[in-house]
Design a protein around this motif. Structure first.
Motif, mmCIF file in Angstrom:
data_model
loop_
_atom_site.group_PDB
_atom_site.id
_atom_site.type_symbol
_atom_site.label_atom_id
_atom_site.label_comp_id
_atom_site.label_asym_id
_atom_site.label_seq_id
_atom_site.Cartn_x
_atom_site.Cartn_y
_atom_site.Cartn_z
ATOM 1 N N ARG A 146 0.832 -1.209 0.000
ATOM 2 C CA ARG A 146 0.000 0.000 0.000
ATOM 3 C C ARG A 146 0.869 1.263 0.000
ATOM 4 N N GLY A 147 1.954 1.230 0.781
ATOM 5 C CA GLY A 147 2.844 2.384 0.813
ATOM 6 C C GLY A 147 3.435 2.674 -0.557
ATOM 7 N N GLN A 148 3.812 1.638 -1.291
ATOM 8 C CA GLN A 148 4.342 1.816 -2.634
ATOM 9 C C GLN A 148 3.294 2.426 -3.559
ATOM 10 N N LEU A 149 2.040 2.002 -3.407
ATOM 11 C CA LEU A 149 0.969 2.541 -4.240
ATOM 12 C C LEU A 149 0.706 4.006 -3.910
ATOM 13 N N VAL A 150 0.784 4.354 -2.625
ATOM 14 C CA VAL A 150 0.607 5.749 -2.222
ATOM 15 C C VAL A 150 1.695 6.617 -2.847
ATOM 16 N N LEU A 151 2.943 6.151 -2.755
ATOM 17 C CA LEU A 151 4.049 6.900 -3.351
ATOM 18 C C LEU A 151 3.888 7.028 -4.862
ATOM 19 N N LYS A 152 3.547 5.939 -5.512
ATOM 20 C CA LYS A 152 3.381 5.950 -6.973
ATOM 21 C C LYS A 152 2.295 6.928 -7.388
ATOM 22 N N ASP A 186 2.990 11.840 8.376
ATOM 23 C CA ASP A 186 4.351 12.360 8.547
ATOM 24 C C ASP A 186 5.182 12.273 7.273
ATOM 25 N N SER A 187 4.547 12.365 6.130
ATOM 26 C CA SER A 187 5.276 12.263 4.870
ATOM 27 C C SER A 187 6.184 13.471 4.665
ATOM 28 N N LYS A 188 7.234 13.270 3.884
ATOM 29 C CA LYS A 188 8.181 14.325 3.555
ATOM 30 C C LYS A 188 8.183 14.509 2.043
ATOM 31 N N VAL A 189 8.018 15.761 1.606
ATOM 32 C CA VAL A 189 7.930 16.043 0.169
ATOM 33 C C VAL A 189 8.900 17.163 -0.186
ATOM 34 N N SER A 214 7.074 6.634 7.990
ATOM 35 C CA SER A 214 6.914 5.365 8.680
ATOM 36 C C SER A 214 7.368 4.182 7.831
ATOM 37 N N GLU A 215 7.453 4.398 6.503
ATOM 38 C CA GLU A 215 7.866 3.321 5.608
ATOM 39 C C GLU A 215 9.381 3.259 5.470
ATOM 40 N N GLY A 216 10.075 4.388 5.675
ATOM 41 C CA GLY A 216 11.521 4.398 5.637
ATOM 42 C C GLY A 216 12.123 4.455 4.251
ATOM 43 N N ASN A 217 11.328 4.591 3.191
ATOM 44 C CA ASN A 217 11.849 4.657 1.825
ATOM 45 C C ASN A 217 11.476 5.987 1.190
ATOM 46 N N ALA A 218 12.330 6.474 0.280
ATOM 47 C CA ALA A 218 12.037 7.676 -0.499
ATOM 48 C C ALA A 218 12.147 7.333 -1.976
ATOM 49 N N GLN A 219 11.323 7.981 -2.777
ATOM 50 C CA GLN A 219 11.362 7.774 -4.219
ATOM 51 C C GLN A 219 11.452 9.123 -4.911
ATOM 52 N N VAL A 220 12.047 9.108 -6.090
ATOM 53 C CA VAL A 220 12.234 10.325 -6.881
ATOM 54 C C VAL A 220 11.491 10.174 -8.200
ATOM 55 N N GLU A 221 10.799 11.224 -8.603
ATOM 56 C CA GLU A 221 10.074 11.245 -9.876
ATOM 57 C C GLU A 221 10.615 12.395 -10.716
ATOM 58 N N PRO A 222 11.325 12.112 -11.821
ATOM 59 C CA PRO A 222 11.860 13.201 -12.652
ATOM 60 C C PRO A 222 10.759 13.879 -13.463
#
Length: 249
Positions: free
Chosen positions: A5-11, A45-48, A61-69
């Protein structure tokens, strides 16, 4: 590792942000939209971090960050509005996260852009009516209407054929300058300056310049300065095209 679910939220959030930046949204709006998507998904508590060339987002809370160019940018505020509407519907629980993600994918696959002929007619009306509103020049309004139409057609055509930044503005300005000078020589128009001023108006980067000021006032200095330089370069390309023609003719 992030949950499914966290991956889907980020995507979903990153895709929404990329669409908004690509279509002319200011940075503060994108930041707020992504934060709200995360909050409504159970991640308060998301960081953007948003710039006009890329977006970075982490669900703490998920501990991962993703980058979207963000590689391409244009102006289509209707796309920005549609993403905002989807975000509000998701916040109101009218659609699920999966439906939100699918709607964004469909929006990108089938953008609701105006047909080219309507864009050209709109550009022509902007050019012609500005002659009347700001210059009171009724005689040159029709000529400016036609030259504005042709100039914007060159702008759109070059954008489709060559992915070279600012080349379309430069070539469109050259065509406008040549036509403005020639129509005055032929006696179809009175003022070369008035015709040129009206005809280049559809090319002027008004929205990027406005967003640059808004970004800077919001504290997004990197994006504000970058977007401002982009707008200035567009203006320089337009001015250079006109200057070249005035010198040669």
């Amino acid at each position: 590792m992030a949950t499914e679910r966290g991956q889907l939220v980020l995507k979903t959030a990153l895709q929404a942000g990329r669409i908004m930046i690509q279509n002319g949204s200011e940075v503060a709006r994108v930041d707020d939209t992504l934060t709200r998507i995360a909050q409504n998904s159970g991640y308060p508590d998301s960081k953007v971090y948003v710039t006009i060339t890329g977006i970075m987002m982490a669900l703490s809370s998920e501990g991962n960050a993703q980058v979207e160019p963000v590689k391409n940018r244009t102006i289509d505020l209707e796309m920005v509005t549609r993403v905002n509407d989807l975000s509000r519907r998701y916040a109101a629980h009218d659609i699920s996260l999966v439906q939100f993600d699918e709607a964004l994918a469909d929006l990108e696959a089938h953008p609701h852009t105006f047909p080219v002929w309507l864009q050209l007619v709109a550009a022509a009306f902007v050019s012609g009516t500005l002659e009347i509103v700001f210059r009171g020049n009724y005689h040159d309004a029709l000529v400016t209407f036609l030259i504005g139409f042709l100039g914007y057609a060159v702008f759109l055509g070059v954008n489709r054929l060559a992915r070279v930044r600012f080349l379309s503005e430069f070539l469109a300005a050259i065509v406008i300058g040549v036509l403005a000078i020639e129509t005055v020589k032929w006696g179809w128009g009175n003022s070369t300056d008035d015709i040129i001023i009206g005809s280049v108006m559809p090319l002027v980067p008004g929205v990027p310049l406005t967003n640059a000021v808004r970004d800077i006032m919001s504290g997004d200095l990197v994006s504000g300065i970058a977007r401002g330089m982009e707008a200035v370069m567009s203006a320089v390309a337009i001015g250079s095209g006109i200057a070249v023609i005035l010198q040669l003719m």
